[in-house]
Design a protein around this motif. Structure first.
Motif, mmCIF file in Angstrom:
data_model
loop_
_atom_site.group_PDB
_atom_site.id
_atom_site.type_symbol
_atom_site.label_atom_id
_atom_site.label_comp_id
_atom_site.label_asym_id
_atom_site.label_seq_id
_atom_site.Cartn_x
_atom_site.Cartn_y
_atom_site.Cartn_z
ATOM 1 N N LYS A 114 -25.627 -3.045 9.870
ATOM 2 C CA LYS A 114 -25.906 -1.672 9.443
ATOM 3 C C LYS A 114 -26.766 -0.942 10.472
ATOM 4 C CE LYS A 114 -27.666 1.079 5.578
ATOM 5 N NZ LYS A 114 -28.445 2.002 6.432
ATOM 6 N N ASP A 170 -25.507 2.424 12.272
ATOM 7 C CA ASP A 170 -26.290 3.654 12.125
ATOM 8 C C ASP A 170 -26.639 4.248 13.492
ATOM 9 O OD1 ASP A 170 -26.256 3.635 9.371
ATOM 10 O OD2 ASP A 170 -28.206 2.659 9.157
ATOM 11 N N VAL A 225 -23.477 5.845 14.930
ATOM 12 C CA VAL A 225 -23.180 7.133 14.302
ATOM 13 C C VAL A 225 -24.138 8.211 14.813
ATOM 14 C CG1 VAL A 225 -23.181 8.387 12.115
ATOM 15 C CG2 VAL A 225 -22.109 6.134 12.258
ATOM 16 N N ARG A 226 -25.412 7.859 14.951
ATOM 17 C CA ARG A 226 -26.382 8.834 15.476
ATOM 18 C C ARG A 226 -25.964 9.340 16.847
ATOM 19 N NH1 ARG A 226 -30.428 5.928 12.670
ATOM 20 N NH2 ARG A 226 -30.597 4.392 14.328
ATOM 21 N N ARG A 244 -22.821 9.360 17.883
ATOM 22 C CA ARG A 244 -21.402 9.726 17.797
ATOM 23 C C ARG A 244 -20.544 8.797 18.658
ATOM 24 N NH1 ARG A 244 -19.117 14.053 18.985
ATOM 25 N NH2 ARG A 244 -17.935 14.306 17.061
ATOM 26 N N ALA A 262 -18.695 1.455 3.721
ATOM 27 C CA ALA A 262 -19.385 2.727 3.504
ATOM 28 C C ALA A 262 -18.609 3.877 4.135
ATOM 29 C CB ALA A 262 -20.793 2.661 4.089
ATOM 30 N N ASP A 263 -18.488 4.968 3.395
ATOM 31 C CA ASP A 263 -17.676 6.100 3.853
ATOM 32 C C ASP A 263 -18.153 6.675 5.186
ATOM 33 O OD1 ASP A 263 -16.019 5.944 1.670
ATOM 34 O OD2 ASP A 263 -17.078 7.489 0.512
ATOM 35 N N LYS A 264 -19.464 6.688 5.413
ATOM 36 C CA LYS A 264 -19.978 7.360 6.611
ATOM 37 C C LYS A 264 -19.542 6.695 7.906
ATOM 38 C CE LYS A 264 -24.512 5.027 6.664
ATOM 39 N NZ LYS A 264 -25.981 5.265 6.685
ATOM 40 N N TYR A 265 -19.153 5.422 7.828
ATOM 41 C CA TYR A 265 -18.751 4.719 9.049
ATOM 42 C C TYR A 265 -17.257 4.820 9.338
ATOM 43 C CZ TYR A 265 -23.302 2.471 8.318
ATOM 44 O OH TYR A 265 -24.637 2.215 8.107
ATOM 45 N N GLN A 266 -16.456 5.171 8.351
ATOM 46 C CA GLN A 266 -15.004 5.056 8.497
ATOM 47 C C GLN A 266 -14.428 5.805 9.698
ATOM 48 O OE1 GLN A 266 -13.669 2.603 6.675
ATOM 49 N NE2 GLN A 266 -15.814 2.512 6.012
ATOM 50 N N TYR A 317 -15.544 6.128 12.509
ATOM 51 C CA TYR A 317 -16.011 5.531 13.764
ATOM 52 C C TYR A 317 -15.496 4.110 13.994
ATOM 53 C CZ TYR A 317 -19.369 9.379 13.898
ATOM 54 O OH TYR A 317 -19.942 10.625 13.941
#
Length: 217
Positions: free
Chosen positions: A59, A63, A66-67, A69, A108-112, A114
């Motif tokens: 995780k 994270d 994602v930060r 991009r 988790a949706d926020k990672y999909q 990427y």
């Protein structure tokens, strides 16, 4: 569902440029490299996970990606997986890791947008005519989809990732057909004797293109 999510436009402009990050070996020391990699011209990190990689460590890495991009191909590496062919070992690891320990994070949706997921680094052999290789990956692809994974699944070629023939004679198409999401990438690792000349490289790429299945190399 696009295998490249919100950053597809970037890839179309620059092409796939992977950088391997041996994150699972030393997570705390490797973590700052994600920001560094994002600052150069690469556009995907191939993020190594190992048996002792925790969900929290995974995780933290995602994270950070994602930060910045930064798209990520998560991949599983161990000495008894890479260039090996024991189906029982791989099946156990998939159950314990992808389908259990890491599943909550990776779902988790926020990672999909990427994520790509490389089930196993360079697993499998051609010595039995790919029989166990195909049977194992057919089962694992279905298991991953049943668990709810939506991202592209990446399947490495047999024989240390080098053998393009793993995906010829209908095998790439057969693997894709077993995927309910129809979201599969076959992967070859272009090194050593099967790839040691311009002619071999051209022939391998041409053969993969004929399958009609997305591939990386």
């Amino acid at each position: 569902y696009s295998p490249f999510g919100q950053w597809q436009d970037i890839l179309e402009l620059k092409g796939l440029q992977f950088i391997n990050l041996q994150y699972g070996d030393r997570p705390a020391q490797a973590l700052p490299a994600i920001r560094t990699i994002a600052g150069v011209n690469a556009n995907i990190i191939r993020l190594q996970l190992r048996r002792n990689t925790t969900a929290a460590q995974l995780k933290t890495a995602l994270d950070e990606a994602v930060r910045n991009r930064m798209p990520v191909m998560v991949m599983f590496w161990e000495k008894d997986i890479t260039c090996e062919s024991d189906s029982a070992v791989l099946r156990r690891d998939v159950q314990d890791l992808w389908l259990s320990r890491w599943a909550g994070v990776l779902s988790a949706d926020k990672y999909q947008p990427y994520l790509l997921l490389n089930i196993a680094n360079e697993w499998g052999t051609s010595k039995d005519g790919y029989a166990d290789y195909m049977a194992t990956y057919t089962d694992l692809i279905m298991s991953m989809r049943v668990r709810g994974y939506r991202m592209p699944l990446v399947i490495d070629a047999a024989d240390c990732g080098q053998n393009t023939d793993s995906f010829l004679d209908g095998r790439a198409e057969a693997l894709l057909a077993t995927d309910p999401a129809h979201n599969l990438v076959v992967s070859v690792h272009a090194y050593n004797k099967p790839w040691n000349s311009h002619e071999k490289i051209d022939a391998n790429i041409a053969a993969l293109k004929k399958t009609g299945v997305a591939f990386a190399g």
